[in-house]
Write a protein that holds these residues in place. Structure first.
Motif, PDB file in Angstrom:
ATOM      1  N   SER A  94      -0.553  16.306   6.198  1.00 20.42           N
ATOM      2  CA  SER A  94      -1.973  15.961   6.121  1.00 20.42           C
ATOM      3  C   SER A  94      -2.296  15.290   4.797  1.00 20.42           C
ATOM      4  CB  SER A  94      -2.832  17.218   6.274  1.00 20.42           C
ATOM      5  OG  SER A  94      -4.196  16.938   6.010  1.00 20.42           O
ATOM      6  N   ARG A  95      -3.207  14.360   4.835  1.00 25.82           N
ATOM      7  CA  ARG A  95      -3.712  13.699   3.635  1.00 25.82           C
ATOM      8  C   ARG A  95      -4.474  14.674   2.746  1.00 25.82           C
ATOM      9  NH1 ARG A  95      -5.247   8.316   2.488  1.00 25.82           N
ATOM     10  NH2 ARG A  95      -7.071   8.071   1.136  1.00 25.82           N
ATOM     11  N   TYR A  96      -5.083  15.675   3.358  1.00 25.60           N
ATOM     12  CA  TYR A  96      -6.037  16.532   2.661  1.00 25.60           C
ATOM     13  C   TYR A  96      -5.464  17.904   2.318  1.00 25.60           C
ATOM     14  CZ  TYR A  96      -8.925  12.848   4.608  1.00 25.60           C
ATOM     15  OH  TYR A  96      -9.430  11.621   4.947  1.00 25.60           O
ATOM     16  N   LEU A  97      -6.296  18.690   1.658  1.00 26.31           N
ATOM     17  CA  LEU A  97      -5.953  20.081   1.367  1.00 26.31           C
ATOM     18  C   LEU A  97      -6.520  20.980   2.460  1.00 26.31           C
ATOM     19  CD1 LEU A  97      -6.190  18.636  -1.659  1.00 26.31           C
ATOM     20  CD2 LEU A  97      -5.685  20.981  -2.332  1.00 26.31           C
ATOM     21  N   PRO A  98      -6.153  22.258   2.468  1.00 23.51           N
ATOM     22  CA  PRO A  98      -6.675  23.161   3.505  1.00 23.51           C
ATOM     23  C   PRO A  98      -8.199  23.280   3.521  1.00 23.51           C
ATOM     24  CG  PRO A  98      -4.764  24.146   2.459  1.00 23.51           C
ATOM     25  CD  PRO A  98      -5.099  22.918   1.665  1.00 23.51           C
ATOM     26  N   ALA A 141      -2.725   4.546   4.846  1.00 28.96           N
ATOM     27  CA  ALA A 141      -3.052   5.729   5.637  1.00 28.96           C
ATOM     28  C   ALA A 141      -2.188   5.763   6.899  1.00 28.96           C
ATOM     29  CB  ALA A 141      -4.535   5.718   5.988  1.00 28.96           C
ATOM     30  N   VAL A 142      -2.417   6.734   7.744  1.00 32.46           N
ATOM     31  CA  VAL A 142      -1.679   6.856   8.999  1.00 32.46           C
ATOM     32  C   VAL A 142      -1.910   5.602   9.849  1.00 32.46           C
ATOM     33  CG1 VAL A 142      -1.452   8.161  11.146  1.00 32.46           C
ATOM     34  CG2 VAL A 142      -1.767   9.362   8.973  1.00 32.46           C
ATOM     35  N   HIS A 143      -0.828   5.000  10.319  1.00 29.86           N
ATOM     36  CA  HIS A 143      -0.845   3.790  11.145  1.00 29.86           C
ATOM     37  C   HIS A 143      -1.346   2.553  10.405  1.00 29.86           C
ATOM     38  CE1 HIS A 143       0.243   6.341  14.404  1.00 29.86           C
ATOM     39  NE2 HIS A 143      -0.949   6.869  14.586  1.00 29.86           N
ATOM     40  N   ARG A 144      -1.419   2.627   9.060  1.00 33.15           N
ATOM     41  CA  ARG A 144      -1.813   1.452   8.289  1.00 33.15           C
ATOM     42  C   ARG A 144      -0.785   1.232   7.182  1.00 33.15           C
ATOM     43  NH1 ARG A 144      -6.944   3.122   9.930  1.00 33.15           N
ATOM     44  NH2 ARG A 144      -8.197   1.399  10.750  1.00 33.15           N
ATOM     45  N   SER A 145      -0.192   0.048   7.157  1.00 33.31           N
ATOM     46  CA  SER A 145       0.819  -0.251   6.152  1.00 33.31           C
ATOM     47  C   SER A 145       0.240  -1.154   5.073  1.00 33.31           C
ATOM     48  CB  SER A 145       2.040  -0.934   6.795  1.00 33.31           C
ATOM     49  OG  SER A 145       1.668  -2.153   7.403  1.00 33.31           O
ATOM     50  N   ASN A 146       0.642  -0.909   3.847  1.00 35.21           N
ATOM     51  CA  ASN A 146       0.216  -1.721   2.716  1.00 35.21           C
ATOM     52  C   ASN A 146       1.384  -2.526   2.176  1.00 35.21           C
ATOM     53  OD1 ASN A 146      -2.485  -0.982   2.659  1.00 35.21           O
ATOM     54  ND2 ASN A 146      -2.165   0.693   1.219  1.00 35.21           N
ATOM     55  N   GLY A 198       3.754   0.563   1.779  1.00 34.39           N
ATOM     56  CA  GLY A 198       4.183   1.241   2.998  1.00 34.39           C
ATOM     57  C   GLY A 198       3.039   1.958   3.690  1.00 34.39           C
ATOM     58  N   GLU A 199       3.383   2.917   4.554  1.00 32.85           N
ATOM     59  CA  GLU A 199       2.373   3.663   5.300  1.00 32.85           C
ATOM     60  C   GLU A 199       2.670   5.153   5.256  1.00 32.85           C
ATOM     61  OE1 GLU A 199       2.528   3.459   9.707  1.00 32.85           O
ATOM     62  OE2 GLU A 199       4.219   2.082   9.432  1.00 32.85           O
ATOM     63  N   ALA A 200       1.687   5.947   5.621  1.00 31.69           N
ATOM     64  CA  ALA A 200       1.817   7.401   5.582  1.00 31.69           C
ATOM     65  C   ALA A 200       2.892   7.878   6.554  1.00 31.69           C
ATOM     66  CB  ALA A 200       0.483   8.053   5.917  1.00 31.69           C
ATOM     67  N   LEU A 201       3.567   8.964   6.172  1.00 31.09           N
ATOM     68  CA  LEU A 201       4.557   9.661   7.005  1.00 31.09           C
ATOM     69  C   LEU A 201       5.770   8.802   7.365  1.00 31.09           C
ATOM     70  CD1 LEU A 201       2.139  11.592   9.413  1.00 31.09           C
ATOM     71  CD2 LEU A 201       3.340  12.491   7.411  1.00 31.09           C
ATOM     72  N   ILE A 291      -4.301 -13.337   1.174  1.00 30.14           N
ATOM     73  CA  ILE A 291      -3.000 -12.736   1.456  1.00 30.14           C
ATOM     74  C   ILE A 291      -3.237 -11.392   2.125  1.00 30.14           C
ATOM     75  CG2 ILE A 291      -2.870 -11.776  -0.901  1.00 30.14           C
ATOM     76  CD1 ILE A 291       0.184 -11.988  -0.682  1.00 30.14           C
ATOM     77  N   VAL A 292      -2.478 -11.120   3.186  1.00 32.48           N
ATOM     78  CA  VAL A 292      -2.622  -9.866   3.917  1.00 32.48           C
ATOM     79  C   VAL A 292      -1.964  -8.754   3.093  1.00 32.48           C
ATOM     80  CG1 VAL A 292      -2.105  -8.609   6.042  1.00 32.48           C
ATOM     81  CG2 VAL A 292      -2.609 -11.059   6.140  1.00 32.48           C
ATOM     82  N   ILE A 293      -2.773  -7.799   2.644  1.00 37.51           N
ATOM     83  CA  ILE A 293      -2.221  -6.691   1.844  1.00 37.51           C
ATOM     84  C   ILE A 293      -2.195  -5.383   2.638  1.00 37.51           C
ATOM     85  CG2 ILE A 293      -2.892  -7.735  -0.337  1.00 37.51           C
ATOM     86  CD1 ILE A 293      -5.227  -5.727  -0.449  1.00 37.51           C
ATOM     87  N   GLY A 294      -2.724  -5.396   3.857  1.00 26.52           N
ATOM     88  CA  GLY A 294      -2.689  -4.202   4.688  1.00 26.52           C
ATOM     89  C   GLY A 294      -2.949  -4.563   6.136  1.00 26.52           C
ATOM     90  N   ARG A 295      -2.370  -3.753   7.049  1.00 30.16           N
ATOM     91  CA  ARG A 295      -2.544  -4.045   8.473  1.00 30.16           C
ATOM     92  C   ARG A 295      -2.468  -2.768   9.290  1.00 30.16           C
ATOM     93  NH1 ARG A 295       1.974  -7.448  11.697  1.00 30.16           N
ATOM     94  NH2 ARG A 295       3.051  -5.457  11.397  1.00 30.16           N
TER      95      ARG A 295
END
Length: 347
Positions: A94-98, A141-146, A198-201, A291-295
């Protein structure tokens, strides 16, 4: 004597120091692992941190490789490596804390605040307060690559010099955000870079190697490592000052034609969105040069989803350094990546 969490580290020593964090339901202690490497000679103290967001994994691998570099035998000063700032989020993917808070919006924190605030306070007291500079590692983030990029306050001379030394493909001026580690560090007089790639996970080899090389370049700039006589092959750095997310005009299945690192011009076809069970195809075009920096990486999109993150040189969405962007485009990022991956290992 230099120490973290009450543990002294002498010159020439390496130590792993577990910093205790608030426990959860069980009595089992949760730690923030810290690796301290001290050189035998004087020099600045640099912290490198990762996983402030618990699902951003590339930074963990970057730090693992950093700590294995033989060049650290010649280190001047002190390296503080924190591969997992947020172990709670890492455990839960998870990105977050409990407490459902974003740690990177909870700095500088309070000793008697929320869980996120307490973790932020510990990190500030034990890491940031003892450093002269910092590099914080992130991914999309999840499903988003930088696309590999450094975000920093380029109006500050020390930060700008560090950012240029990093040699990331994209360098973006980024204002400080309330509650962020960057804001809290700057208020303490500690210049800091935020690296995204890159992207999460997911591990992304290009982003990992670019980040590792960037940290070594910064350490050389700071005088922590000897200068290298080897001139590495790098993509040209494009400096941008603003960015905008383009959003999906329709729900459907997206086929992308431009990926992270692609140079685009106004009107270029970025993607097509097919509407299932209907004879309808919606085209998405670039609204300005950049320039595309994220997708967004998942094909399934909903109306209003942020799908392409495009950076530009000027606020009015024009690029003045077209020659650098065209060099990126002509090198064909897909072909440029392998050449970077084959470079000699940071010698």
């Amino acid at each position: 004597m230099f120490e973290i969490a009450g543990t002294p580290v002498a010159k020439g020593e390496r130590k792993v120091i577990p910093i205790p964090l608030p426990s959860l339901y069980s009595e089992k202690r949760i730690d923030m692992p810290v690796k301290v490497v001290r050189g035998k000679r004087k020099g600045p103290t640099l912290f490198v941190s990762a996983t402030v967001h618990g699902d951003e994994l590339n930074g963990i691998e970057i730090i693992r490789r950093l700590l294995q570099l033989p060049q650290l035998a010649k280190l001047r000063g002190t390296l503080i490596a924190v591969p997992v700032v947020n172990p709670y989020g890492l455990i839960q993917h998870s990105r977050y804390l409990p407490d459902r808070r974003d740690l990177n919006r909870s700095f500088p924190g309070m000793q008697k605040g929320s869980l996120a605030s307490r973790v932020a306070k510990i990190f500030m007291d034990e890491i940031v307060e003892k450093a002269d500079a910092g590099i914080d590692l992130h991914t999309g983030a999840v499903h988003r690559s930088n696309f590999p990029q450094v975000r920093a306050n380029l109006d500050d001379a020390k930060t700008l010099a560090m950012a240029e030394a990093f040699r990331a493909p994209v360098l973006m001026h980024s204002a400080l955000r309330d509650g962020s580690l960057r804001e809290a560090a700057v208020e303490k007089g500690v210049p800091i870079l935020l690296y995204e790639g890159g992207e999460a996970l997911r591990y992304d080899e290009f982003s990992i190697r670019t980040g590792l090389k960037g940290i070594v370049h910064v350490m050389r700039h700071l005088g922590m490592l000897p200068k290298s006589t080897y001139t590495p092959k790098t993509l040209p750095t494009v400096t941008v000052s603003s960015s905008k997310w383009l959003r999906s005009p329709q729900s459907g299945l997206m086929r992308s034609f431009k990926g992270p690192g692609s140079f685009v011009k106004t009107g270029d076809l970025l993607a097509q969105i097919d509407v299932p069970l209907q004879q309808e195809v919606i085209e998405v075009h670039a609204e300005f040069d950049g320039i595309v920096i994220g997708r967004l990486e998942t094909p399934l999109v909903y109306e209003g989803d942020a799908i392409f993150h495009i950076a530009t040189k000027e606020k009015e969405h024009t690029i003045s350094h077209l020659e650098a962007l065209e060099a990126l485009d002509e090198s064909s990022i897909g072909e440029a990546m392998p050449s970077l991956l084959q470079d000699p290992p940071l010698i």
